[in-house]
Scaffold this motif. Structure first.
Motif, PDB file in Angstrom:
ATOM      1  N   ALA A  87      25.095 -15.012  38.449  1.00 21.03           N
ATOM      2  CA  ALA A  87      25.265 -13.670  37.903  1.00 21.03           C
ATOM      3  C   ALA A  87      24.492 -13.538  36.606  1.00 21.03           C
ATOM      4  CB  ALA A  87      26.746 -13.380  37.660  1.00 21.03           C
ATOM      5  N   LEU A  88      24.078 -12.318  36.337  1.00 19.46           N
ATOM      6  CA  LEU A  88      23.461 -11.972  35.067  1.00 19.46           C
ATOM      7  C   LEU A  88      24.529 -11.318  34.200  1.00 19.46           C
ATOM      8  CD1 LEU A  88      20.752 -11.786  33.486  1.00 19.46           C
ATOM      9  CD2 LEU A  88      20.548  -9.463  34.385  1.00 19.46           C
ATOM     10  N   ILE A  89      24.719 -11.831  33.003  1.00 14.58           N
ATOM     11  CA  ILE A  89      25.776 -11.382  32.096  1.00 14.58           C
ATOM     12  C   ILE A  89      25.153 -10.762  30.852  1.00 14.58           C
ATOM     13  CG2 ILE A  89      27.738 -12.106  30.678  1.00 14.58           C
ATOM     14  CD1 ILE A  89      28.333 -12.414  33.612  1.00 14.58           C
ATOM     15  N   ARG A  90      25.745  -9.660  30.400  1.00 14.37           N
ATOM     16  CA  ARG A  90      25.361  -9.090  29.112  1.00 14.37           C
ATOM     17  C   ARG A  90      26.608  -8.974  28.245  1.00 14.37           C
ATOM     18  NH1 ARG A  90      21.473  -4.417  26.854  1.00 14.37           N
ATOM     19  NH2 ARG A  90      22.797  -3.630  25.190  1.00 14.37           N
ATOM     20  N   ILE A  91      26.541  -9.569  27.055  1.00 14.61           N
ATOM     21  CA  ILE A  91      27.594  -9.444  26.054  1.00 14.61           C
ATOM     22  C   ILE A  91      27.105  -8.466  24.985  1.00 14.61           C
ATOM     23  CG2 ILE A  91      29.063 -10.644  24.392  1.00 14.61           C
ATOM     24  CD1 ILE A  91      28.292 -13.252  25.794  1.00 14.61           C
ATOM     25  N   THR A  92      27.866  -7.419  24.735  1.00 13.13           N
ATOM     26  CA  THR A  92      27.535  -6.456  23.681  1.00 13.13           C
ATOM     27  C   THR A  92      28.657  -6.463  22.657  1.00 13.13           C
ATOM     28  OG1 THR A  92      26.385  -5.052  25.298  1.00 13.13           O
ATOM     29  CG2 THR A  92      26.906  -4.073  23.159  1.00 13.13           C
ATOM     30  N   VAL A  93      28.306  -6.666  21.401  1.00 15.00           N
ATOM     31  CA  VAL A  93      29.269  -6.652  20.299  1.00 15.00           C
ATOM     32  C   VAL A  93      28.900  -5.511  19.371  1.00 15.00           C
ATOM     33  CG1 VAL A  93      30.208  -7.935  18.334  1.00 15.00           C
ATOM     34  CG2 VAL A  93      29.603  -9.148  20.440  1.00 15.00           C
ATOM     35  N   TYR A  94      29.871  -4.653  19.060  1.00 19.09           N
ATOM     36  CA  TYR A  94      29.582  -3.512  18.195  1.00 19.09           C
ATOM     37  C   TYR A  94      30.658  -3.360  17.121  1.00 19.09           C
ATOM     38  CZ  TYR A  94      32.947  -1.239  21.318  1.00 19.09           C
ATOM     39  OH  TYR A  94      34.069  -0.939  22.054  1.00 19.09           O
ATOM     40  N   ARG A  95      30.254  -2.794  15.991  1.00 12.36           N
ATOM     41  CA  ARG A  95      31.210  -2.551  14.916  1.00 12.36           C
ATOM     42  C   ARG A  95      32.145  -1.428  15.321  1.00 12.36           C
ATOM     43  NH1 ARG A  95      28.837  -4.551   9.912  1.00 12.36           N
ATOM     44  NH2 ARG A  95      26.875  -3.774  10.777  1.00 12.36           N
ATOM     45  N   ASN A  96      33.400  -1.554  14.948  1.00  9.40           N
ATOM     46  CA  ASN A  96      34.402  -0.586  15.377  1.00  9.40           C
ATOM     47  C   ASN A  96      34.178   0.795  14.782  1.00  9.40           C
ATOM     48  OD1 ASN A  96      35.672  -2.461  16.975  1.00  9.40           O
ATOM     49  ND2 ASN A  96      37.290  -2.928  15.513  1.00  9.40           N
ATOM     50  N   ASN A  97      34.767   1.792  15.424  1.00  5.49           N
ATOM     51  CA  ASN A  97      34.623   3.189  15.019  1.00  5.49           C
ATOM     52  C   ASN A  97      34.992   3.403  13.552  1.00  5.49           C
ATOM     53  OD1 ASN A  97      34.178   3.484  17.737  1.00  5.49           O
ATOM     54  ND2 ASN A  97      35.813   4.963  18.093  1.00  5.49           N
ATOM     55  N   GLY A  98      34.345   4.400  12.963  1.00  9.32           N
ATOM     56  CA  GLY A  98      34.708   4.814  11.613  1.00  9.32           C
ATOM     57  C   GLY A  98      33.547   4.758  10.658  1.00  9.32           C
ATOM     58  N   GLY A  99      33.460   5.792   9.797  1.00 10.64           N
ATOM     59  CA  GLY A  99      32.397   5.845   8.812  1.00 10.64           C
ATOM     60  C   GLY A  99      31.143   6.473   9.365  1.00 10.64           C
ATOM     61  N   SER A 100      30.128   6.530   8.507  1.00 10.75           N
ATOM     62  CA  SER A 100      28.826   7.025   8.945  1.00 10.75           C
ATOM     63  C   SER A 100      27.854   5.847   8.859  1.00 10.75           C
ATOM     64  CB  SER A 100      28.388   8.220   8.084  1.00 10.75           C
ATOM     65  OG  SER A 100      28.452   7.889   6.710  1.00 10.75           O
ATOM     66  N   TYR A 101      26.796   5.943   8.056  1.00 11.89           N
ATOM     67  CA  TYR A 101      25.956   4.760   7.888  1.00 11.89           C
ATOM     68  C   TYR A 101      26.764   3.625   7.262  1.00 11.89           C
ATOM     69  CZ  TYR A 101      21.890   7.588   9.018  1.00 11.89           C
ATOM     70  OH  TYR A 101      20.985   8.387   9.658  1.00 11.89           O
ATOM     71  N   GLU A 102      27.633   3.977   6.337  1.00  6.41           N
ATOM     72  CA  GLU A 102      28.535   2.968   5.763  1.00  6.41           C
ATOM     73  C   GLU A 102      29.793   2.882   6.630  1.00  6.41           C
ATOM     74  OE1 GLU A 102      31.284   2.100   1.813  1.00  6.41           O
ATOM     75  OE2 GLU A 102      29.794   3.726   1.770  1.00  6.41           O
ATOM     76  N   PRO A 103      30.008   1.765   7.292  1.00  9.78           N
ATOM     77  CA  PRO A 103      31.173   1.668   8.179  1.00  9.78           C
ATOM     78  C   PRO A 103      32.476   1.558   7.389  1.00  9.78           C
ATOM     79  CG  PRO A 103      30.015  -0.429   8.081  1.00  9.78           C
ATOM     80  CD  PRO A 103      29.173   0.552   7.312  1.00  9.78           C
ATOM     81  N   GLU A 104      33.561   2.028   8.008  1.00  2.00           N
ATOM     82  CA  GLU A 104      34.869   1.884   7.401  1.00  2.00           C
ATOM     83  C   GLU A 104      35.349   0.442   7.463  1.00  2.00           C
ATOM     84  OE1 GLU A 104      37.611   4.568   9.212  1.00  2.00           O
ATOM     85  OE2 GLU A 104      36.633   6.367   8.415  1.00  2.00           O
ATOM     86  N   SER A 105      34.888  -0.282   8.464  1.00  2.00           N
ATOM     87  CA  SER A 105      35.315  -1.660   8.676  1.00  2.00           C
ATOM     88  C   SER A 105      34.180  -2.446   9.303  1.00  2.00           C
ATOM     89  CB  SER A 105      36.537  -1.683   9.605  1.00  2.00           C
ATOM     90  OG  SER A 105      36.810  -2.993  10.068  1.00  2.00           O
ATOM     91  N   ASN A 106      34.179  -3.742   9.063  1.00  2.00           N
ATOM     92  CA  ASN A 106      33.206  -4.622   9.704  1.00  2.00           C
ATOM     93  C   ASN A 106      33.786  -5.337  10.914  1.00  2.00           C
ATOM     94  OD1 ASN A 106      30.938  -4.158   7.990  1.00  2.00           O
ATOM     95  ND2 ASN A 106      31.927  -5.389   6.407  1.00  2.00           N
ATOM     96  N   TYR A 110      34.000  -5.888  21.756  1.00  2.00           N
ATOM     97  CA  TYR A 110      32.965  -6.422  22.640  1.00  2.00           C
ATOM     98  C   TYR A 110      33.134  -5.907  24.059  1.00  2.00           C
ATOM     99  CZ  TYR A 110      36.573  -9.742  24.185  1.00  2.00           C
ATOM    100  OH  TYR A 110      37.716 -10.310  24.683  1.00  2.00           O
ATOM    101  N   ILE A 111      32.019  -5.894  24.763  1.00  2.00           N
ATOM    102  CA  ILE A 111      31.965  -5.547  26.178  1.00  2.00           C
ATOM    103  C   ILE A 111      31.164  -6.640  26.875  1.00  2.00           C
ATOM    104  CG2 ILE A 111      31.212  -3.862  27.902  1.00  2.00           C
ATOM    105  CD1 ILE A 111      31.094  -1.802  25.605  1.00  2.00           C
ATOM    106  N   ILE A 112      31.664  -7.113  28.008  1.00  2.00           N
ATOM    107  CA  ILE A 112      30.939  -8.087  28.816  1.00  2.00           C
ATOM    108  C   ILE A 112      30.864  -7.546  30.235  1.00  2.00           C
ATOM    109  CG2 ILE A 112      30.800 -10.470  29.629  1.00  2.00           C
ATOM    110  CD1 ILE A 112      32.638 -11.254  27.310  1.00  2.00           C
ATOM    111  N   ASP A 113      29.661  -7.388  30.752  1.00  2.00           N
ATOM    112  CA  ASP A 113      29.530  -6.931  32.134  1.00  2.00           C
ATOM    113  C   ASP A 113      28.573  -7.829  32.898  1.00  2.00           C
ATOM    114  OD1 ASP A 113      27.409  -5.926  30.605  1.00  2.00           O
ATOM    115  OD2 ASP A 113      27.009  -4.345  32.033  1.00  2.00           O
ATOM    116  N   SER A 114      28.594  -7.715  34.225  1.00  2.00           N
ATOM    117  CA  SER A 114      27.828  -8.644  35.056  1.00  2.00           C
ATOM    118  C   SER A 114      27.130  -7.922  36.196  1.00  2.00           C
ATOM    119  CB  SER A 114      28.753  -9.727  35.628  1.00  2.00           C
ATOM    120  OG  SER A 114      29.674  -9.158  36.542  1.00  2.00           O
ATOM    121  N   ASP A 115      26.048  -8.533  36.673  1.00  2.00           N
ATOM    122  CA  ASP A 115      25.334  -8.103  37.869  1.00  2.00           C
ATOM    123  C   ASP A 115      25.035  -9.333  38.708  1.00  2.00           C
ATOM    124  OD1 ASP A 115      24.949  -5.216  37.616  1.00  2.00           O
ATOM    125  OD2 ASP A 115      23.738  -5.723  35.864  1.00  2.00           O
TER     126      ASP A 115
END
Length: 280
Positions: A87-106, A110-115
């Motif tokens: 399988a081909l796996i993609r792990i995506t990690v993103y900063r959580n919601n909130g803020g604009s260019y300056e995030p509210e939190s660091n 994560y999302i992991i999907d497969s093909d």
């Protein structure tokens, strides 16, 4: 199936919203990797790459993000077909919601999907594969260009250009007009027994297959390996050109403008890459 923060959801289910920072600002990282017979190929290298990239972007790394934990999360989304071994796996990690260019939190999610992958190991594609330079926009020579972020609009526009003009791929340039890589991977040039690839300082992605090939080449005497800037003027004097990434392994380039290329070195290295993947 998709692993969303440890919960398995259908890939058609809506689990992101309009405030997602990856969507709004490209505030996300990803790693693409292979799983063969339940084994994550080059997993330690992918894991260290992801952790290093998160630190550079000042994301907060959860205490739970150990190699063992993330490997378990990857294996949760493997295709369930009886005859599927890879399988081909993609792990995506993103900063959580909130803020604009300056995030509210660091803090991150994560999302992991497969093909499903048709072949468990890398197979050399010997079909015609023509490339051209993409000169409309250039990459910057800095550390952010080395990261696999979701902010890849240059690659998207370059891919549209390639399709409109009948090319299989394009080679990207940096602000100094040196070749950095391809739209979807790293770049290697072969001339006689010398193999060149752009250095990280020129702005190339720090791809894992690139790293493994460099490791292989540095352990053998067959070729001289150089991490050095590559000028577009060298392309038509080269014996071989090829692209590397975790999806295809090695993709030989067969044509650039009026020049055609062989793939003998690519075949040789691909065999060694498959061996390294099998025993890593």
């Amino acid at each position: 199936m998709v692993n969303f923060n440890g919960q398995i959801v259908d890939d058609q289910e809506l689990y992101l919203n309009s405030k997602n920072r990856g969507l709004l600002y490209g505030d996300a990282l990803f790693e693409t990797l292979r799983v063969v017979n339940g084994k994550v190929i080059f997993w330690e290298d992918h894991y260290l790459s992801l952790m290093s990239s998160m630190r550079i972007l000042r994301m907060e790394i959860p205490m739970s993000f150990t190699m063992e934990f993330l490997e378990e999360q990857i294996l949760m989304v493997l295709p369930t077909a009886v005859d599927t071994t890879s399988a081909l796996i993609r792990i995506t990690v993103y900063r959580n919601n909130g803020g604009s260019y300056e995030p509210e939190s660091n803090e991150v999610s994560y999302i992991i999907d497969s093909d499903i992958l048709a072949n468990p190991y890398y197979i050399l594609n010997e079909d015609s594969y023509e490339v051209e330079l993409f000169k409309d926009y250039s990459l910057s020579k800095n550390m952010l260009s080395n990261l696999k972020t979701t902010n890849r609009i240059l690659n998207v526009v370059g891919s549209v250009y390639a399709k409109e003009n009948g090319y299989n791929n394009c080679l990207l340039l940096n602000e100094s007009k040196s070749i950095v890589g391809a739209l979807n991977g790293n770049f290697f040039l072969v001339k006689d027994k010398v193999i060149k690839t752009p250095p990280a300082e020129d702005g190339c992605i720090k791809g894992i297959v690139r790293k493994k090939i460099l490791d292989i080449l540095n352990k053998i005497d067959t070729y001289e390996c150089q991490e050095i800037s590559v000028s577009p003027f060298e392309l038509q004097q080269a014996d071989e050109l090829f692209i590397t990434n975790s999806v295809v392994g090695i993709q030989p380039i067969t044509k650039y403008r009026k020049k055609t290329y062989e793939n003998k070195v690519a075949k040789d290295i691909l065999g060694k890459l498959n061996a390294a993947a099998r025993f890593n």
